[in-house]
Design a protein around this motif. Sequence first.
Motif, PDB file in Angstrom:
ATOM      1  N   UNK A   1     -50.384  39.216 -89.450  1.00 14.25           N
ATOM      2  CA  UNK A   1     -50.307  39.772 -90.805  1.00 14.25           C
ATOM      3  C   UNK A   1     -50.247  41.297 -90.794  1.00 14.25           C
ATOM      4  N   UNK A   2     -50.803  41.924 -89.779  1.00 15.95           N
ATOM      5  CA  UNK A   2     -50.701  43.379 -89.675  1.00 15.95           C
ATOM      6  C   UNK A   2     -49.254  43.793 -89.424  1.00 15.95           C
ATOM      7  N   UNK A   3     -48.553  42.990 -88.622  1.00 11.53           N
ATOM      8  CA  UNK A   3     -47.157  43.309 -88.302  1.00 11.53           C
ATOM      9  C   UNK A   3     -46.201  42.868 -89.405  1.00 11.53           C
ATOM     10  N   UNK A   4     -46.540  41.773 -90.104  1.00 14.30           N
ATOM     11  CA  UNK A   4     -45.649  41.212 -91.127  1.00 14.30           C
ATOM     12  C   UNK A   4     -46.467  40.840 -92.359  1.00 14.30           C
ATOM     13  N   UNK A   5     -46.788  41.814 -93.224  1.00 14.15           N
ATOM     14  CA  UNK A   5     -47.689  41.552 -94.348  1.00 14.15           C
ATOM     15  C   UNK A   5     -47.101  40.656 -95.438  1.00 14.15           C
ATOM     16  N   UNK A   6     -45.807  40.414 -95.416  1.00 17.41           N
ATOM     17  CA  UNK A   6     -45.195  39.621 -96.478  1.00 17.41           C
ATOM     18  C   UNK A   6     -44.875  38.191 -96.052  1.00 17.41           C
ATOM     19  N   UNK A   7     -45.432  37.733 -94.933  1.00 15.59           N
ATOM     20  CA  UNK A   7     -45.179  36.370 -94.483  1.00 15.59           C
ATOM     21  C   UNK A   7     -45.782  35.359 -95.455  1.00 15.59           C
ATOM     22  N   UNK A   8     -45.074  34.272 -95.649  1.00 14.12           N
ATOM     23  CA  UNK A   8     -45.638  33.159 -96.405  1.00 14.12           C
ATOM     24  C   UNK A   8     -46.524  32.363 -95.470  1.00 14.12           C
ATOM     25  N   UNK A   9     -47.411  31.574 -96.029  1.00 13.25           N
ATOM     26  CA  UNK A   9     -48.370  30.837 -95.210  1.00 13.25           C
ATOM     27  C   UNK A   9     -47.678  29.913 -94.206  1.00 13.25           C
TER      28      UNK A   9
ATOM     29  N   UNK B   1     -48.221  30.193 -90.258  1.00 12.57           N
ATOM     30  CA  UNK B   1     -48.688  29.049 -89.468  1.00 12.57           C
ATOM     31  C   UNK B   1     -47.743  28.797 -88.294  1.00 12.57           C
ATOM     32  N   UNK B   2     -46.454  28.855 -88.538  1.00 12.83           N
ATOM     33  CA  UNK B   2     -45.474  28.655 -87.465  1.00 12.83           C
ATOM     34  C   UNK B   2     -45.574  29.765 -86.419  1.00 12.83           C
ATOM     35  N   UNK B   3     -45.776  30.992 -86.873  1.00 12.18           N
ATOM     36  CA  UNK B   3     -45.817  32.132 -85.956  1.00 12.18           C
ATOM     37  C   UNK B   3     -47.022  32.075 -85.018  1.00 12.18           C
ATOM     38  N   UNK B   4     -48.170  31.641 -85.522  1.00 12.76           N
ATOM     39  CA  UNK B   4     -49.370  31.604 -84.682  1.00 12.76           C
ATOM     40  C   UNK B   4     -49.595  30.243 -84.039  1.00 12.76           C
ATOM     41  N   UNK B   5     -48.753  29.274 -84.353  1.00 12.69           N
ATOM     42  CA  UNK B   5     -48.844  27.966 -83.726  1.00 12.69           C
ATOM     43  C   UNK B   5     -49.964  27.093 -84.242  1.00 12.69           C
ATOM     44  N   UNK B   6     -50.295  27.238 -85.519  1.00  8.98           N
ATOM     45  CA  UNK B   6     -51.338  26.432 -86.142  1.00  8.98           C
ATOM     46  C   UNK B   6     -50.749  25.648 -87.294  1.00  8.98           C
TER      47      UNK B   6
ATOM     48  N   UNK C   1     -55.288  36.150 -83.890  1.00 15.39           N
ATOM     49  CA  UNK C   1     -53.842  35.931 -83.943  1.00 15.39           C
ATOM     50  C   UNK C   1     -53.308  36.091 -85.358  1.00 15.39           C
ATOM     51  N   UNK C   2     -54.021  35.526 -86.331  1.00 11.57           N
ATOM     52  CA  UNK C   2     -53.585  35.631 -87.728  1.00 11.57           C
ATOM     53  C   UNK C   2     -53.617  37.087 -88.183  1.00 11.57           C
ATOM     54  N   UNK C   3     -54.677  37.806 -87.834  1.00  6.06           N
ATOM     55  CA  UNK C   3     -54.802  39.208 -88.235  1.00  6.06           C
ATOM     56  C   UNK C   3     -53.687  40.061 -87.634  1.00  6.06           C
TER      57      UNK C   3
END
Length: 149
Positions: A52-60, A64-69, A47-49
């Motif tokens: 990050x492949x789709x949005x390489x500039x996301x902050x941590x 975390x919010x996007x993948x639900x962790x 999920x993280x990979x």
Amino acid sequence: MAAGLTPTAPPGVAGADRFRAAGRDAEPSRHTDQDVAGWSFLTRHGHVLICLAAHPDLRMRQLADAVGLSLRAVYPIVDDLERAGYLVRRRDGRCNRYRVDHDAPLRHPLLAGCTVGQLLAAITAPPAPAIRSARRGRRIGTVRRSIRR
């Protein structure tokens, strides 16, 4: 006995008798939404990979919010992916940008010869357009419907 575990049948009891001996219905029920809510086809690392492949500039925090962790869970996952060679981190001012190495091979023996790029392409591919019948121009929803015609 640990909480949440059901007793098992004695050795030598098989089939439906095994379920009765364990105090359950004769046949196991189909999966319900509650049964499958605890698992996913992809791991947290997957999920993280993908994110990050789709949005390489996301902050941590956003990742975390996007993948639900939790943020605390995401840091070691990103570190694992970076150490394994799937991610390359680049500092951009105060932020990190991530680049996925699409040529990195997948680690599992079943997927030998496949790369991260092939996996990402398969997962993120747009859905196929609806198949239309050449005779009537109608959509064919399932194989069963197309067989009946």
